[in-house]
Design a protein around this motif. Structure first.
Motif, PDB file in Angstrom:
ATOM      1  N   TRP A 187       0.830  -1.196   0.000  1.00  0.00           N
ATOM      2  CA  TRP A 187       0.000   0.000   0.000  1.00  0.00           C
ATOM      3  C   TRP A 187       0.869   1.252   0.000  1.00  0.00           C
ATOM      4  N   ILE A 188       0.384   2.274  -0.705  1.00  0.00           N
ATOM      5  CA  ILE A 188       0.996   3.602  -0.672  1.00  0.00           C
ATOM      6  C   ILE A 188      -0.054   4.580  -0.176  1.00  0.00           C
ATOM      7  N   ASN A 189       0.253   5.268   0.903  1.00  0.00           N
ATOM      8  CA  ASN A 189      -0.645   6.279   1.435  1.00  0.00           C
ATOM      9  C   ASN A 189      -0.465   7.558   0.617  1.00  0.00           C
ATOM     10  N   ILE A 190      -1.568   8.164   0.165  1.00  0.00           N
ATOM     11  CA  ILE A 190      -1.458   9.395  -0.626  1.00  0.00           C
ATOM     12  C   ILE A 190      -2.156  10.575   0.048  1.00  0.00           C
ATOM     13  N   ASP A 191      -2.430  10.452   1.333  1.00  0.00           N
ATOM     14  CA  ASP A 191      -3.064  11.527   2.102  1.00  0.00           C
ATOM     15  C   ASP A 191      -2.024  12.617   2.361  1.00  0.00           C
ATOM     16  N   SER A 192      -2.186  13.772   1.731  1.00  0.00           N
ATOM     17  CA  SER A 192      -1.182  14.834   1.844  1.00  0.00           C
ATOM     18  C   SER A 192      -1.205  15.539   3.196  1.00  0.00           C
ATOM     19  N   GLN A 193      -2.226  15.271   4.005  1.00  0.00           N
ATOM     20  CA  GLN A 193      -2.306  15.910   5.317  1.00  0.00           C
ATOM     21  C   GLN A 193      -1.607  15.107   6.401  1.00  0.00           C
ATOM     22  N   ILE A 194      -1.393  13.817   6.162  1.00  0.00           N
ATOM     23  CA  ILE A 194      -0.857  12.951   7.219  1.00  0.00           C
ATOM     24  C   ILE A 194       0.637  13.144   7.499  1.00  0.00           C
ATOM     25  N   PRO A 195       1.497  13.522   6.522  1.00  0.00           N
ATOM     26  CA  PRO A 195       2.927  13.645   6.831  1.00  0.00           C
ATOM     27  C   PRO A 195       3.238  14.622   7.959  1.00  0.00           C
ATOM     28  N   ASN A 196       2.531  15.745   8.031  1.00  0.00           N
ATOM     29  CA  ASN A 196       2.790  16.703   9.107  1.00  0.00           C
ATOM     30  C   ASN A 196       2.450  16.119  10.473  1.00  0.00           C
ATOM     31  N   ASP A 197       1.359  15.364  10.538  1.00  0.00           N
ATOM     32  CA  ASP A 197       0.990  14.723  11.804  1.00  0.00           C
ATOM     33  C   ASP A 197       2.052  13.708  12.224  1.00  0.00           C
ATOM     34  N   LEU A 198       2.510  12.906  11.263  1.00  0.00           N
ATOM     35  CA  LEU A 198       3.536  11.911  11.558  1.00  0.00           C
ATOM     36  C   LEU A 198       4.842  12.566  11.991  1.00  0.00           C
ATOM     37  N   ALA A 199       5.194  13.661  11.314  1.00  0.00           N
ATOM     38  CA  ALA A 199       6.440  14.360  11.654  1.00  0.00           C
ATOM     39  C   ALA A 199       6.383  14.950  13.053  1.00  0.00           C
ATOM     40  N   ALA A 200       5.280  15.598  13.385  1.00  0.00           N
ATOM     41  CA  ALA A 200       5.145  16.194  14.715  1.00  0.00           C
ATOM     42  C   ALA A 200       5.208  15.123  15.798  1.00  0.00           C
ATOM     43  N   GLU A 201       4.482  14.040  15.594  1.00  0.00           N
ATOM     44  CA  GLU A 201       4.511  12.941  16.556  1.00  0.00           C
ATOM     45  C   GLU A 201       5.905  12.343  16.663  1.00  0.00           C
ATOM     46  N   GLY A 202       6.547  12.163  15.494  1.00  0.00           N
ATOM     47  CA  GLY A 202       7.883  11.578  15.483  1.00  0.00           C
ATOM     48  C   GLY A 202       8.907  12.428  16.200  1.00  0.00           C
ATOM     49  N   LEU A 203       8.821  13.732  16.038  1.00  0.00           N
ATOM     50  CA  LEU A 203       9.769  14.631  16.702  1.00  0.00           C
ATOM     51  C   LEU A 203       9.555  14.638  18.214  1.00  0.00           C
ATOM     52  N   LEU A 204       8.306  14.697  18.634  1.00  0.00           N
ATOM     53  CA  LEU A 204       8.025  14.760  20.066  1.00  0.00           C
ATOM     54  C   LEU A 204       8.311  13.442  20.767  1.00  0.00           C
ATOM     55  N   GLN A 205       8.149  12.331  20.049  1.00  0.00           N
ATOM     56  CA  GLN A 205       8.397  11.011  20.640  1.00  0.00           C
ATOM     57  C   GLN A 205       9.812  10.500  20.343  1.00  0.00           C
ATOM     58  N   LYS A 206      10.619  11.348  19.722  1.00  0.00           N
ATOM     59  CA  LYS A 206      12.025  11.049  19.415  1.00  0.00           C
ATOM     60  C   LYS A 206      12.197   9.893  18.438  1.00  0.00           C
ATOM     61  N   LYS A 207      11.154   9.650  17.629  1.00  0.00           N
ATOM     62  CA  LYS A 207      11.283   8.679  16.549  1.00  0.00           C
ATOM     63  C   LYS A 207      12.041   9.280  15.372  1.00  0.00           C
ATOM     64  N   ILE A 208      11.987  10.606  15.272  1.00  0.00           N
ATOM     65  CA  ILE A 208      12.735  11.343  14.264  1.00  0.00           C
ATOM     66  C   ILE A 208      13.828  12.124  14.972  1.00  0.00           C
ATOM     67  N   VAL A 209      15.045  11.904  14.546  1.00  0.00           N
ATOM     68  CA  VAL A 209      16.200  12.558  15.173  1.00  0.00           C
ATOM     69  C   VAL A 209      16.737  13.629  14.231  1.00  0.00           C
ATOM     70  N   LEU A 210      16.848  14.843  14.727  1.00  0.00           N
ATOM     71  CA  LEU A 210      17.374  15.936  13.932  1.00  0.00           C
ATOM     72  C   LEU A 210      18.873  16.086  14.193  1.00  0.00           C
ATOM     73  N   PRO A 211      19.718  15.815  13.203  1.00  0.00           N
ATOM     74  CA  PRO A 211      21.165  15.973  13.382  1.00  0.00           C
ATOM     75  C   PRO A 211      21.528  17.420  13.705  1.00  0.00           C
TER      76      PRO A 211
END
Length: 243
Positions: free
Chosen positions: A76-100
């Motif tokens: 499956w490929i998700n094509i919902d253009s609104q979901i990436p921002n939600d995932l990014a915000a959650e990822g940053l706050l939960q430290k799933k996304i690490v900013l070098p």
């Protein structure tokens, strides 16, 4: 991230970039759906392709369905253009996304932060007094394990990249983050042939200190979840499957 009421359907046609016609698997009824992505999606939105529709009826809406994912081969490929921002915000706050390049941990995050003449997707501050911006782009175009952005020219995207360069020069930490809305990917890159000016802007941004990241996702018909960082290579050749 989970969608509440998914119904499967077969894609029929897309009269314009906002609307598609689909045939429900369960009933065979043809319905009009809102396409939650203004990109072209020609390589996946093919006649009889299996798609996932989120049933969200409301008297305020013109349609009762949102087209949020399409099946390509066995995935499956998700094509919902609104979901990436939600995932990014959650990822940053939960430290799933690490900013070098950051010394501290993010303690404040604000979405849609105005800077200059436009808004960045996210502004953050760390416990070490660092400040910065994250601009998020959803990536849905894939061919032979290579993901590429954009799948249609984006003047707004180019503008944001140029403003990330300005923010970096002003002392902010600046990041361009691609959320890859599928799982199987070897490398992410920029679709140079689609928009040479955007490619040049990203190349300049990288040279001027903007950090470019890509994270992929596990996707099925009703959920999407961050997996992890994938390589980003500006020099990676990409063959557009639509050409």
């Amino acid at each position: 991230m989970e969608y509440s009421n998914i119904q499967l359907a077969y894609f029929i046609e897309r009269p314009n970039r906002f609307i598609a016609h689909c045939r429900l698997v369960e009933t065979g009824k043809t319905v009009v759906v809102h396409v939650k992505n203004t990109g072209r999606g020609k390589e996946v939105l093919l006649p009889e392709a299996l798609v996932a529709l989120d049933y969200v009826p409301s008297p305020k809406r013109k349609t009762d369905y949102d087209l949020i994912a399409v099946k390509k081969g066995d995935r499956w490929i998700n094509i919902d253009s609104q979901i990436p921002n939600d995932l990014a915000a959650e990822g940053l706050l939960q430290k799933k996304i690490v900013l070098p390049k950051l010394m501290g941990e993010i303690i404040y995050l604000k979405r849609e932060y105005r800077y200059g003449k436009s808004k960045f997707d996210m502004y953050f501050e760390t416990d070490q007094g660092e400040k910065g911006f994250v601009e998020v782009k959803g990536l849905t175009l894939e061919n032979q394990g290579i993901g590429a952005f954009p799948d249609a020219p984006t003047l707004r995207g180019k503008k944001h990249v140029l403003e990330l360069i300005e923010a970096t020069a002003a002392g902010y930490h600046s990041y361009l983050l691609f959320i890859v809305q599928f799982s199987k990917i070897k490398v992410a890159t920029i679709h140079q042939a689609m928009q040479p000016e955007f490619f040049q802007a990203v190349a300049q941004a990288k040279q001027d200190g903007v950090t470019i990241l890509a994270y992929n996702c596990e996707v099925d018909e009703s959920t999407i979840e961050l997996l992890g960082e994938v390589p980003f290579d500006l020099t990676q050749p990409f063959i557009d499957p639509n050409l």
